[in-house]
Design an enzyme around this catalytic site. Structure first.
Site, short mmCIF file in Angstrom:
data_model
loop_
_atom_site.label_atom_id
_atom_site.label_comp_id
_atom_site.label_asym_id
_atom_site.label_seq_id
_atom_site.Cartn_x
_atom_site.Cartn_y
_atom_site.Cartn_z
N MET B 1 0.84 -1.19 0.00
CA MET B 1 0.00 0.00 0.00
C MET B 1 0.88 1.25 0.00
O MET B 1 1.81 1.36 0.79
CB MET B 1 -0.90 0.01 1.24
CG MET B 1 -1.83 -1.18 1.28
SD MET B 1 -3.10 -1.12 0.00
CE MET B 1 -4.37 -0.17 0.82
N CYS B 2 0.51 2.18 -0.81
CA CYS B 2 1.31 3.38 -1.02
C CYS B 2 0.44 4.61 -0.77
O CYS B 2 -0.73 4.50 -0.43
CB CYS B 2 1.85 3.40 -2.45
SG CYS B 2 2.54 1.81 -2.98
#
Lengths: 262, 262, 262, 262
Positions: B1-2
């Site tokens: 996840m960014c």
């Protein structure tokens, strides 16, 4: 604030402390629990003694948790005496030369903490490094300076005395400059035979430092590597842990305050 | 996840979104609040449109928070349309080719999310990339694959349709392979004129995505850049935000589920 | 020994000098023709003036020839005054802090050459940096030291005089220490308005340095960017080139030797 | 075109081949003499067998000549079987995943050469990698593909046959696609016990490859490590060198052409 581990004892793979334990150094790099910051992603390093007098060194500016080379080295390198360190320096550029551990001749050193007011004191602190060791100054930070000053204070003859003398002079310089921020130090030092660890804070609030005996081995760590906290002893503030191979370890006072108060 | 931000509007310095706000992208790289992981230290990138048709790109494997070059570029580069992205990929090696945004011709793309079961599906997914665009495959991750598949699904003619078609086929492939993990996507896309943002999850639990109008400008972000949450609109799950310069923005449904259910 | 280019004039893309010419700076990084070493692969940097008073900076430790970010930036950034530098430091570790150009406030500086006997003189040389500028010392090399000493010698008031004074004092220190290796310098300096270039060697064998007018523009280079050598003028040893926007350029003597001989 | 060395025999420090000889691999990285390009500065790697079944790996995108970590490791790591490689890929971005050697399970592989027309053939070549090994594909280059195809051709049972089969199929694919550029290969392969080296070119102009016995040790190199050329034997084109511990080495034909001509 950084996190580190040091080991002395029968040869083990570095992975036994760096990557494998429940709260390994890699785990601490992403989630330290006893440090001011949780993330230690600003470079890392390992130093180890093998077949040569001088230690090996691998330092990198990437976070420890994503470095495949570190994973490989930790699985392959077996050592009887090694250091590993993950660094938090949020907001400033990272270079290998400022990553711990530092090596000089047969000596290895790493540090967690700070010299209060270092930016303004840097020149004064660097002036404490003797000419014979100034050429080894490869970075710009306070930690490397402490190491090189200790060299100039007789590290080869009396390691604990040299470190105490270094801290004493730094505290004195801070006092002269009316710096209010504290000097806080935990540090590990080795000549390839003996393992030294130091804990000191001018405001009596030193960074965390623990150690334990495990069979014939000594582990010194910023944070316990597992949840069995009762198995770990705190190194007392203002003291050094001195481990001499089979001779075991002693906890001795660091003559910083004593002389300072004189 | 960014975490990521996208901007379209009157030219501003990248620092206005990347480094300066209270909860800037840099702040999110160390302390994301609406993501599964708090730390996004596994590389980053910026992409921007300047005087040329194709975008500029700066991607680096260091954490965004310690990169002096990023700080300099964010202060110097002023752009009317730019993307910035910080990456979390804990545990895997980082390379620039796997950092977002991705550029291809005049197009720019960045992504946050995952293709469930990608390791086992990689070959199938890559086979969806047409021959004409396979040469542009420089990395190995799912995000770049989504971008190149969309190219092969008519990105130039119908960007929203191409992305919907891409997601549809990926969901279908996951179903065939009986993957239970979801497809979750937020993504931004631009051809240098229009700004598109997408939000979709096959399990109806998409990553967070917000946008707002600010004067004549559009900001699309993984997390609000300030504490005034009421000023930010969530992009609804299964929808695309389509912004066409002065023409304003529309929120349109993404035809993933519809066709899928047929 | 390194290679560099400096430009002042109507805004052009950096690629016009850095990547596109027949013997561009990138070409020189792999095959320099007038330097002691052919390969300049130990880091590089660009510095440019845009909309702000202080310059932008992009420095990297990779070879310039393989850096995609450099290629992108050179194609996107258009500037009226910029520097670019490729570095040869074979055998020593590379860090961004030791890459050129160096920025300090509105000033930009880059250097090719050497202070003979620097390893032994480093402490003396660093002592010439005034307290006000010592905090800006981020690396350990002679080039950055020259720049910071010039700051302490009145760079803001009299740039040519400050550089001459710096070189004079360095030559004097070398003489005191009985260093036989020469001081050799070519350097570029700017405050965002004026462009200065310097060429000096204590043994009258300075590194190569050329310049030319091209329309309203000035180019200063370690090596001509094309094979039309007759179009390029050598900067004479012991002289500075001083270019003041529309006012054109003057070649003036550097008062190093004169005073030195006194 | 790259340069490499492989060693099997009594444990020695990697520095004995990598940094210390007159024309060591590091020397070759700056000045190769028998390769198309002189500079091999686009990343490097070492792989070695220690106490574990699988090899250790250290790969980096910097030039080998300026990497302090490499110098340290080469001085500390002693191994009975190791590979080292310096890479030339001028003009393309460098990532660790594309640096040699490649490791997979207990196998180690490195390569110098090219698959003619690889850009256009990449998809076809990658399709030759069996599903069981496609997940190990971490980069995008032809070298890693050759290694993984060989895995899918029975590397574990018959290493020489698997490599020959791989080359045969690649040559066939090139022929179908009417590629005129040649396939040229020198490669080293090991399972931790045996050392294999290969030399083959579809145009009979293979890259240089030499080997020698030195006491109980085998050295295989792109270029001799010293000026005593008479001490080195060329591996013949179209042949493999097969070394089995104390059993010595055999030179055997590679069944590429034979079958190909059928």
């Amino acid at each position: 604030m950084c996190r580190w581990v040091a080991y002395a004892g029968p040869p083990i793979f570095l992975s036994d402390l760096v990557t494998d334990p429940e709260h390994s150094l890699i785990a601490q790099s992403l989630g330290a629990e006893e440090a001011k910051v949780e993330v230690n992603g600003d470079g890392f390093g390992i130093g180890w003694y093998g077949e040569r007098t001088e230690p090996g060194l691998y330092r990198e500016i990437l976070p420890a948790w994503s470095d495949d080379n570190l994973r490989h080295l930790a699985r392959q390198v077996r050592s009887r005496l090694f250091f590993a360190h993950v660094r938090a320096a949020t907001g400033t550029a990272t270079s290998r030369a400022n990553c711990h551990p530092f090596a000089n001749g047969r000596w290895l050193f790493m540090h967690n903490g700070q010299i209060g007011g270092y930016a303004g004191l840097r020149r004064t602190i660097e002036a404490m490094i003797g000419d014979a060791h100034y050429g080894a100054r490869a970075g710009t930070k306070d930690s490397e300076a402490l190491f090189l000053i200790a060299h100039s204070r007789g590290l080869d003859r009396d390691p604990v005395g040299a470190v105490a003398s270094t801290l004493r002079d730094v505290v004195a310089a801070m006092r002269v400059a009316r710096v209010e921020a504290p000097l806080r130090v935990t540090a590990a030092l080795s000549d390839g035979q003996r393992l030294f660890a130091f804990r000191y804070a001018s405001d009596r609030r030193p960074p965390s430092l623990y150690w334990r005996r495990d069979g014939g081995a000594i582990q010194v760590v910023s944070e316990p590597l597992d949840r069995r906290r009762e198995a770990w002893n705190a190194v007392p503030d203002g003291h050094a842990l001195v481990c001499c191979g089979a001779g075991g370890c002693d906890v001795v006072p660091l003559a910083v305050e004593a002389v300072e108060a004189a």
